[in-house]
Design an enzyme around this catalytic site. Structure first.
Site, PDB file in Angstrom:
ATOM      1  N   GLU A 562       0.796  -1.240   0.000  1.00 47.22           N
ATOM      2  CA  GLU A 562       0.000   0.000   0.000  1.00 47.22           C
ATOM      3  C   GLU A 562       0.822   1.281   0.000  1.00 47.22           C
ATOM      4  OE1 GLU A 562      -2.970  -0.480   3.063  1.00 47.22           O
ATOM      5  OE2 GLU A 562      -3.859  -2.172   2.017  1.00 47.22           O
ATOM      6  N   GLU A 663      -6.614  -9.514  -3.619  1.00 49.18           N
ATOM      7  CA  GLU A 663      -7.479  -9.554  -2.423  1.00 49.18           C
ATOM      8  C   GLU A 663      -8.929  -9.298  -2.824  1.00 49.18           C
ATOM      9  OE1 GLU A 663      -6.050  -6.897   0.643  1.00 49.18           O
ATOM     10  OE2 GLU A 663      -3.960  -7.427   0.296  1.00 49.18           O
TER      11      GLU A 663
END
Ligand SMILES: *[C@@H]1O[C@H](CO)[C@@H](O)[C@H](O)[C@H]1NC(C)=O
Ligand SMILES: *[C@@H]1O[C@H](CO)[C@@H](O)[C@H](O)[C@H]1NC(C)=O
Ligand SMILES: *[C@@H]1O[C@H](CO)[C@@H](O)[C@H](O)[C@H]1NC(C)=O
Ligand SMILES: *[C@@H]1O[C@H](CO)[C@@H](O)[C@H](O)[C@H]1NC(C)=O
Ligand SMILES: *[C@@H]1O[C@H](CO)[C@@H](O)[C@H](O)[C@H]1NC(C)=O
Ligand SMILES: *[C@@H]1O[C@H](CO)[C@@H](O)[C@H](O)[C@H]1NC(C)=O
Length: 785
Positions: A562, A663
């Site tokens: 991230e 994900e």
């Protein structure tokens, strides 16, 4: 990810995924490492002020609990304090408190804590023997807080389990913001997977000195709800622009108003064509665009801009695509955010956001949204640039998308990308002309996986589904640094080892997730407290310890998670730390492909993580010599729209690195809508040549982070989303049959993967297996029979 994510834009709160949950995950990890002992030498003796022994007998002696009876005994305290205990504090029974100002909401009694020493003190009951594994239970409790000068505090309900093999688990059940002014209800479900030797349920959370009051706590086997019917839409519901006067054809701003304080007027000279993403969806349904636009001047704050009320035009469970041309006026000293916002009864819903760095050209803003609760007021508005910067809006479209309309063209693309012509060339006695032959694909080689966490693999029903339908995995939290080293030097690789052994024994490949994570909320306190050389050596130890330990075991690593959204390590250690992380991982283990992994890349909803920004960041890292080998798109998506997803994949695809959805989860309270979302994402990913794999972020109710995202419910029943998933997996297997031709050949076109071949020859039936790999041109497979 696996975190709840809340951030503010323009003073509106967005709840992307849910932060409290991950925090509780690592809080629980910390608790486990610092004070696991409480579970062993547990309850402190409560002071008992009231007693009713007649109840005591009838309730606590009965060990047989019927289906709709509470497995938490004495749930309303009719029987005094029996079965209840303080956890790190004492508990008291009351019929009223505070001079009669606090009375039970129902029943005659409530209980309170007293002398809570820390936020982990509270109220507990042992459920051992009554809480069965693999059954879904629902908790309902009525709580409030009292004293300590805290008007509001979060109360959490947690299940603590000790398994027969002495592992401890903490299962989050529910949390609520309790107040000192009224009772509130908290509700949540849980599922036990392992064989528990001891089970406790407890409430905790408020700061020390504040008491928890509990009026009732009921835990019952969760009722099975029949699914809601599929939403019904008419053909005429699709493709119609719900925004009126979007082109200023009549030269006025009618139907528009300024939200806040600004001046609206009409200009001309905007593009006289639709933006590409709207054009791709609308096709022949599109209306002409005139080149007129709305100009908002004198904007006094970033949230101010052109707005229109669309109440009554937005249907529940419908997916709406948003598209507009936007441009900013001169004078900006930094890049400007432009956001299409939908206000649903005052709640901010994101309809797309971009960042604009110039005042010279028009830009497309694109996004999507859906609502699932009947609103009384819906407004769309465009906002974002700094006060004083003019905002221009042209050709705005908001239209309902018929998602299945795209599937035919995706199937054609899939046929090109995921299949290959195969020629079986048969030799030998049974290969003569006219012999009957049958080809059956046993497995598609396209990787489809799901995340796992340690307690999942204790549930044999979960395991059955997993090993039948997935070939890849990733660990939800077990490899993250906060999990493997909650306190400095206190290393815990046990759960990751268990999961890796499970995967190895079932021939499941594993992504390593993640070596570092830039989100400061996911950095454990001891790491956050380090600086300079101490932090550098901790980073070195982390990467070396992990990657050396698992050398050759993981096929991928998410090296630094991230980085488009957070920058803990970069802020502390400088930009080169990221290349260092990649370099070191590569030096220690040459096998895995090294990934970046981020969210809101594919939905148009987040200006910070547009495909352009992701591309730039990857190029920067490569420029620094970092061996970035793969692009991870998390895929925690809301209301996906095919052309928007496709466009992001196209933009990233030019880097010629493998793209994985790492994900993926989709969420809707209606499981048919959820199934549609899932089908959109799976088909888009599978049809795109740059996508090399899809990993779901869970699939089993209560064993995954996202709510209303499950394919299988807690007790193993398939939902519509699960059926859709399995149907797609069937569709992606090729079968063929026919006769060997006079050249001894049999040709077909089929998906990449493993096949079984049956030849019904004159001398009996013969079977062979073969494999179809990716590649250019037809694949010739010699088979001797
Ligand atoms: C309450 O009941 C318990 C066990 O039934 C007994 O030991 C205790 O003395 C009772 N307390 C009061 C105050 O009656
Ligand atoms: C004890 O329980 C009995 C039976 O339910 C009830 O009649 C009685 O009122 C209770 N006594 C107190 C003090 O709550
Ligand atoms: C509790 O309040 C906090 C802060 O106001 C908020 O972020 C959170 O979402 C609330 N939690 C619940 C369960 O309502
Ligand atoms: C990473 O490796 C590349 C290639 O070996 C090298 O040029 C670069 O300086 C390294 N960067 C760091 C920060 O280690
Ligand atoms: C192969 O079989 C077909 C149909 O049975 C027949 O028409 C053809 O002549 C055969 N060719 C050879 C080379 O035997
Ligand atoms: C060959 O397979 C066919 C179809 O499955 C079956 O009907 C037949 O009995 C088999 N023959 C032999 C000899 O096993």
């Amino acid at each position: 990810m696996g975190l709840n994510r809340i951030y503010k834009i323009m003073g509106h709160r967005l709840n992307f995924v849910n932060l409290s949950k991950i925090l509780s995950v690592w809080l629980l990890v910390l608790i486990c490492f610092t004070s696991c002992s409480w579970g062993r030498d547990n309850p402190k003796s409560p002071r008992t002020y009231l007693n009713n022994s007649s109840h005591c007998k009838s309730l606590s002696q009965g060990s047989l609990i019927l289906g709709d009876e509470s497995i938490a005994l004495n749930p309303d305290f009719d029987n005094g304090l029996s079965n209840w205990a303080g956890k790190g504090c004492q508990i008291i029974l009351h019929d009223s408190l505070s001079d009669g100002k606090i009375v039970p909401q129902s029943g005659k009694y409530f209980i309170s804590t007293t002398g809570r020493a820390d936020s982990g003190s509270g109220i507990q009951q042992e459920l051992t023997g009554r809480a069965k594994r693999k059954l879904a239970y629902e908790l309902t409790a009525v709580v409030r807080i009292y004293g300590g000068n805290v008007p509001e505090a979060n109360i959490q309900a947690t299940l603590w389990i000790q398994t027969a093999d002495f592992r401890q688990q903490f299962i989050f059940i529910a949390s609520v913001n309790a107040t000192d002014s009224d009772w509130v209800q908290m509700q949540g479900k849980f599922l036990i997977n392992g064989f528990p030797s001891k089970v406790l349920i407890f409430l905790e959370g408020p700061p020390p000195g504040t008491d928890i009051l509990l009026n009732s706590l009921v835990v019952k086997h969760a009722a099975k709800m029949p699914p809601s019917p599929p939403p019904k839409f008419e053909v005429g519901d699709f493709w119609v622009n719900v925004v009126t006067n979007s082109n200023q054809n009549d030269g006025t701003t009618s139907d528009w108003f300024c939200l806040g304080s600004c001046t609206l007027s009409v200009g001309t000279g905007s593009p006289n064509q639709l933006p590409s993403l709207a054009a791709e969806s609308l096709g022949l349904h599109h209306q002409p665009v005139s080149g007129g636009y709305i100009l908002a001047t004198n904007r006094a704050a970033p949230w101010m801009g052109p707005a229109q009320t669309v109440t009554g035009k937005i249907k529940l469970y419908m997916t709406y695509q948003v598209s507009a041309w936007v441009r900013i006026g001169p004078g900006a000293i930094r890049p400007q955010l432009v956001n299409v916002a939908v206000s649903i009864d005052g709640q901010w819903v994101n309809g797309g956001s971009i960042e604009i760095g110039d005042d010279k050209t028009w830009h497309e803003v694109a996004g999507s949204f859906r609502i699932e609760k009947q609103p009384t007021n819906v407004m769309v508005y465009v906002q974002g640039p700094d006060a004083g910067i003019d905002l221009m809006l042209a050709g705005m479209q908001i239209f309902a998308v018929d998602r299945s309309a795209r599937f035919q063209s995706l199937k054609k693309q899939t046929n090109m990308v995921r299949k290959r012509d195969v020629i079986l060339r048969l030799t030998g006695t049974d290969s003569s002309n006219g012999t009957k032959i049958r080809v059956k694909q046993t497995r598609n080689s396209f990787p489809i996986g799901s995340c796992l966490s340690r307690n999942n693999i204790d549930n044999e029903d979960f395991v059955n589904f997993f090993v039948r339908h997935f070939t890849w995995s990733v660990f939800e939290n077990e490899l993250k640094w906060f999990y493997t080293e909650p306190q400095q030097g206190n290393l815990n690789y046990k759960d990751a080892d268990d999961l890796l052994n499970f995967c190895t024994s079932h021939n499941i490949k594993v992504r390593g997730h993640s070596i570092f994570w830039e989100d400061p909320n996911a950095v454990q306190p001891w790491v956050r407290a380090l600086n300079g050389n101490d932090l550098i050596s901790a980073v070195q130890n982390r990467v070396t310890g992990l990657v050396t330990r698992y050398k050759g075991k993981f096929k991928h690593y998410d090296v630094d998670n991230e980085i488009l959204h957070s920058s803990f390590y970069k802020d502390r250690l400088g930009n080169s730390i990221r290349a260092y992380m990649f370099n070191t991982t590569r030096q220690l283990d040459p096998l895995p492909t090294l990934f970046l992994n981020d969210f809101h890349i594919e939905d148009g909803n987040d200006f910070r993580s547009s495909p352009e920004k992701y591309t730039q960041l990857i190029l920067d890292l490569k420029q620094q010599g970092a061996p970035v080998g793969g692009i991870g798109i998390q895929g925690h998506i809301d209301s996906p729209v095919g052309p928007i997803v496709r466009s992001a994949l196209d933009k990233l695809g030019i880097l010629r690195l493998p793209i994985w959805f790492t994900e993926l989860d989709v969420s809707s309270t209606n499981e048919y809508t959820r199934a549609d979302d899932l089908e959109v994402m799976l088909r888009e990913a599978f049809a795109h040549p740059a996508v090399d794999g899809i990993v779901l972020w869970g699939f089993w109710e209560l064993l995954m982070n996202r709510q209303n995202a499950f394919l299988v419910n807690a007790e193993g029943d398939l939902t519509e989303a699960g059926r859709r998933f399995l149907a797609l997996k069937q569709e992606w297997l090729s079968h063929a049959h026919g006769f060997i031709d006079n050249e001894g050949q049999f040709s077909f076109r089929g998906y990449h993967g493993s096949y079984k071949l049956e030849i019904f020859g004159p001398n009996g039936n013969i079977t062979r297996s073969f494999n179809v790999g990716r590649g250019k041109g037809p694949l010739l497979i010699p088979i001797h029979v």
